[in-house]
Design an enzyme around this catalytic site. Structure first.
Site, PDB file in Angstrom:
ATOM      1  N   ASP A  93      -5.230 -16.585   2.937  1.00  0.00           N
ATOM      2  CA  ASP A  93      -4.290 -17.534   2.354  1.00  0.00           C
ATOM      3  C   ASP A  93      -3.090 -17.681   3.471  1.00  0.00           C
ATOM      4  O   ASP A  93      -3.228 -17.134   4.570  1.00  0.00           O
ATOM      5  CB  ASP A  93      -3.652 -16.768   1.119  1.00  0.00           C
ATOM      6  CG  ASP A  93      -3.704 -15.089   1.230  1.00  0.00           C
ATOM      7  OD1 ASP A  93      -3.515 -14.686   2.359  1.00  0.00           O
ATOM      8  OD2 ASP A  93      -3.507 -14.593   0.240  1.00  0.00           O
ATOM      9  N   ASN A 151      -0.364  -6.504  -9.520  1.00  0.00           N
ATOM     10  CA  ASN A 151      -0.746  -7.432 -10.817  1.00  0.00           C
ATOM     11  C   ASN A 151      -2.409  -7.776 -10.825  1.00  0.00           C
ATOM     12  O   ASN A 151      -2.822  -8.490 -11.581  1.00  0.00           O
ATOM     13  CB  ASN A 151       0.074  -8.494 -10.992  1.00  0.00           C
ATOM     14  CG  ASN A 151      -0.111  -9.735  -9.917  1.00  0.00           C
ATOM     15  OD1 ASN A 151      -0.775  -9.551  -8.887  1.00  0.00           O
ATOM     16  ND2 ASN A 151       0.611 -10.833  -9.889  1.00  0.00           N
ATOM     17  N   HIS A 165      -4.114  -9.449  -8.205  1.00  0.00           N
ATOM     18  CA  HIS A 165      -4.328 -10.730  -7.421  1.00  0.00           C
ATOM     19  C   HIS A 165      -5.041 -10.322  -6.385  1.00  0.00           C
ATOM     20  O   HIS A 165      -5.007  -9.053  -5.627  1.00  0.00           O
ATOM     21  CB  HIS A 165      -3.123 -11.670  -7.226  1.00  0.00           C
ATOM     22  CG  HIS A 165      -2.046 -11.166  -6.153  1.00  0.00           C
ATOM     23  ND1 HIS A 165      -0.761 -11.001  -6.290  1.00  0.00           N
ATOM     24  CD2 HIS A 165      -2.383 -10.644  -4.729  1.00  0.00           C
ATOM     25  CE1 HIS A 165      -0.144 -10.641  -5.203  1.00  0.00           C
ATOM     26  NE2 HIS A 165      -1.221 -10.482  -4.448  1.00  0.00           N
ATOM     27  N   GLU A 206      -3.271 -15.394  -8.685  1.00  0.00           N
ATOM     28  CA  GLU A 206      -2.558 -14.741  -9.728  1.00  0.00           C
ATOM     29  C   GLU A 206      -3.204 -14.727 -10.665  1.00  0.00           C
ATOM     30  O   GLU A 206      -4.202 -15.474 -11.256  1.00  0.00           O
ATOM     31  CB  GLU A 206      -1.134 -15.473  -9.795  1.00  0.00           C
ATOM     32  CG  GLU A 206      -0.249 -15.550  -8.539  1.00  0.00           C
ATOM     33  CD  GLU A 206       0.594 -14.366  -8.276  1.00  0.00           C
ATOM     34  OE1 GLU A 206      -0.191 -13.365  -8.652  1.00  0.00           O
ATOM     35  OE2 GLU A 206       1.328 -14.459  -7.694  1.00  0.00           O
TER      36      GLU A 206
END
Ligand code: GLP
Length: 241
Positions: free
Chosen positions: A67, A136, A138, A143
């Site tokens: 990313d 979380n 990811h 996400e």
């Protein structure tokens, strides 16, 4: 999923680093999927050390990163391009042309996503993908709620993720709001996946990954659909598991 339990960050980095170096030695043309963040830094240090001591060569290795922040110039110290150079590429014999990181400053970001995805295909896919995990759940910048069928795409970062990553920036306002990331399907196409987790901050996410089922609400759970995943986690990250 195979789980390797280790004592601490250092052991996690050594175990993962050894495995990667071994894969590189066995397949000098390997396509490595690489990650950024605090988690893989120790692995990269191991690889640099191994390069110096054992001479493991990256001359024919190709890398594709997961990313990049949208709007972040490759020369910006907070860009993932810069991170990879400083933490790994500047210290081993990778060839520049073989390094691939999404271009967060492309004029047309949708085209950049297609180009990046196509590039991975043309390389014959990723042999070994290194992953961290967000608090979380990811993976990359996928996400919660991201379809498991997703390919490289533009994401709006959650507040949670921006807050977690603000430690690298002067303030949370400076953290980009968008990123370009490999999709979950892109990641799952990798032939082997190595997920690393260290520290108490990751303990809830790791417990959910290990104990609960597969759900798009929790991107890392997609890894349960993959045949060749190894999780290397330390004691603190396994606190609730
Ligand atoms: C970042 C990256 C992810 C990384 C994760 C965890 O946002 N995009 O690829 O795995 O968050 O980061 P860290 O290793 O710093 O905890």
């Amino acid at each position: 999923m195979e789980i390797i339990k280790v004592a601490n960050y250092e052991e996690m980095s050594t175990v993962a680093g050894k495995r990667i170096a071994e894969r590189v030695r066995n397949n000098p043309n390997i396509v490595l999927g690489l990650a950024t963040g605090s988690t893989p830094q120790g692995v990269y240090q191991y690889l640099i050390h191994d390069f110096k001591i054992n001479g493991t060569s990256y001359k024919n290795v190709t890398s594709v990163n997961l990313d990049e922040y949208v709007g972040m110039d490759p020369e910006d110290p907070n860009s993932y391009h810069y991170f990879m150079r400083k933490n790994l590429f500047d210290h081993i014999n990778m060839v520049n042309e073989n390094v691939h990181v999404p271009n967060g400053v492309a004029n047309n970001l949708d085209e950049e996503c297609i180009r990046y995805e196509q590039g991975i295909k043309e390389l014959g896919g990723i042999d070994l993908q290194l992953l961290g995990i967000g608090e979380n759940g990811h993976i990359g910048f996928n996400e919660p709620g991201t379809p498991f069928s997703s390919r490289t795409h533009i994401v709006t970062l959650s507040e949670n993720t921006r807050k977690a990553n603000s430690r690298f920036f002067a303030s949370i306002e400076d953290v980009p709001k968008q990123a370009i990331t490999m999709g979950i399907a892109t990641i799952l196409d990798s032939r082997e996946i190595l997920l690393l987790a260290s520290g108490e901050k990751k303990a809830k996410a790791v417990a959910r990954l290990l104990k609960q089922g597969i759900s798009e609400d929790f991107p890392a759970s997609s890894l349960k659909q993959h045949k060749n995943v190894t999780i290397i986690a330390d004691q603190d990250a396994l606190k609730y598991s």
